[in-house]
Design a protein around this motif. Structure first.
Motif, short mmCIF file in Angstrom:
data_model
loop_
_atom_site.label_atom_id
_atom_site.label_comp_id
_atom_site.label_asym_id
_atom_site.label_seq_id
_atom_site.Cartn_x
_atom_site.Cartn_y
_atom_site.Cartn_z
N ASP A 23 -23.29 0.19 6.58
CA ASP A 23 -22.62 -0.63 6.56
C ASP A 23 -23.02 -1.76 7.63
O ASP A 23 -23.07 -3.08 7.44
N ASP A 26 -26.04 -3.62 6.57
CA ASP A 26 -25.77 -4.39 5.56
C ASP A 26 -25.13 -5.77 6.11
O ASP A 26 -25.59 -6.95 5.61
N TYR A 27 -24.20 -5.75 6.98
CA TYR A 27 -23.68 -6.80 7.82
C TYR A 27 -24.71 -7.73 8.54
O TYR A 27 -24.85 -8.93 8.50
N GLN A 28 -25.52 -7.01 9.18
CA GLN A 28 -26.66 -7.69 9.82
C GLN A 28 -27.60 -8.44 8.99
O GLN A 28 -28.26 -9.60 9.15
N GLN A 30 -26.54 -9.50 5.81
CA GLN A 30 -26.03 -10.65 5.66
C GLN A 30 -25.99 -11.98 6.66
O GLN A 30 -25.84 -13.07 6.27
N LYS A 31 -26.03 -11.68 8.06
CA LYS A 31 -26.17 -12.41 8.92
C LYS A 31 -27.53 -13.22 8.80
O LYS A 31 -27.49 -14.58 9.15
N GLU A 102 -20.00 -15.93 9.43
CA GLU A 102 -20.85 -15.39 10.46
C GLU A 102 -19.73 -14.59 11.57
O GLU A 102 -20.10 -13.44 11.95
N LEU A 105 -18.49 -11.64 10.01
CA LEU A 105 -19.68 -10.49 9.96
C LEU A 105 -19.62 -9.82 11.34
O LEU A 105 -19.72 -8.61 11.37
N ASP A 106 -19.62 -10.64 12.32
CA ASP A 106 -19.72 -10.17 13.53
C ASP A 106 -18.53 -9.25 14.21
O ASP A 106 -18.67 -8.30 14.82
N GLN A 108 -16.78 -7.59 11.80
CA GLN A 108 -16.87 -6.34 11.17
C GLN A 108 -17.94 -5.45 11.69
O GLN A 108 -17.90 -4.19 11.77
N ILE A 109 -19.15 -6.10 12.36
CA ILE A 109 -20.17 -5.41 13.01
C ILE A 109 -19.55 -4.76 14.20
O ILE A 109 -19.94 -3.64 14.41
#
Length: 143
Positions: A23, A26-28, A30-31, A102, A105-106, A108-109
Motif C-alpha cells: 500500500d 502504491d501511495y508513493q 500515486q504521488k 497529494e 496520499l501523505d 495515507q502514507i
C-alpha cells in the motif's frame, strides 16, 4: 500460547506487513504520478497562454489601424486578458485539487507507516514469545 497458534499469529501479521508495504509503495507511486500530472498540466497551461498570445497578437497586428487604433498592445485587448485569466483560473483549480490529493496520499502514507511500525513490533514480540516457548518445551524434560 501454543506454538501453532503463535506461528499462525506471526504469519497473519507478516501478511498484514506485506500488504501495508505494498500500500505504501502504491501511495508513493500515486504521488509521483501527481507530480508528473502537475508538470504536464503546467506545460499545457503554458502552451495555451502562448496560443492565446499568438492569436491576439496576430489579431492586433491585422487590425491595429482600425479596430484597435486606440490601444498600443495586444495585451490591452479585453478578450486576450479574459482568455489568460481563464487559463490561469483553470490551472489554479487543477493545482488545488492536486494539492488536496497529494495531502490525502501523505496522510495515507503516514497512517500506513505507523501501522507498519506497530505490526513489526508485534511480529518481534510474537517471535520472541515463540522462541521462548520452544526453548521452554525443549528444557522441560532436562530439569
Amino acid at each position: 500460547m501454543a506454538i501453532a497458534n503463535l506461528n499462525e499469529t506471526i504469519m497473519a501479521y507478516k501478511l498484514r506487513r506485506n500488504r501495508l508495504q505494498l500500500d505504501i509503495t502504491d501511495y508513493q507511486t500515486q504521488k509521483r504520478l501527481a507530480t508528473n500530472e502537475q508538470l504536464d498540466f503546467m506545460q499545457l497551461t503554458q502552451a495555451q497562454k502562448t496560443e492565446a498570445k499568438n492569436k491576439w497578437k496576430a489579431e492586433y497586428e491585422a487590425n491595429k489601424d482600425t479596430l484597435y487604433a486606440d490601444i498600443t498592445s495586444y495585451t490591452e485587448i479585453d478578450e486576450y486578458a479574459d482568455a489568460v485569466d481563464k487559463i490561469e483560473a483553470d490551472y489554479q483549480i487543477f493545482n488545488e485539487e492536486l494539492t488536496a490529493w497529494e495531502t490525502d496520499l501523505d496522510n495515507q502514507i503516514t497512517t500506513a507507516d505507523t501501522e507498519l511500525t506497530e505490526v513489526e513490533a508485534y511480529i518481534d514480540s510474537y517471535e520472541e514469545m515463540l522462541s521462548s516457548n520452544i526453548s521452554n518445551d525443549f528444557n522441560y524434560g532436562l530439569n
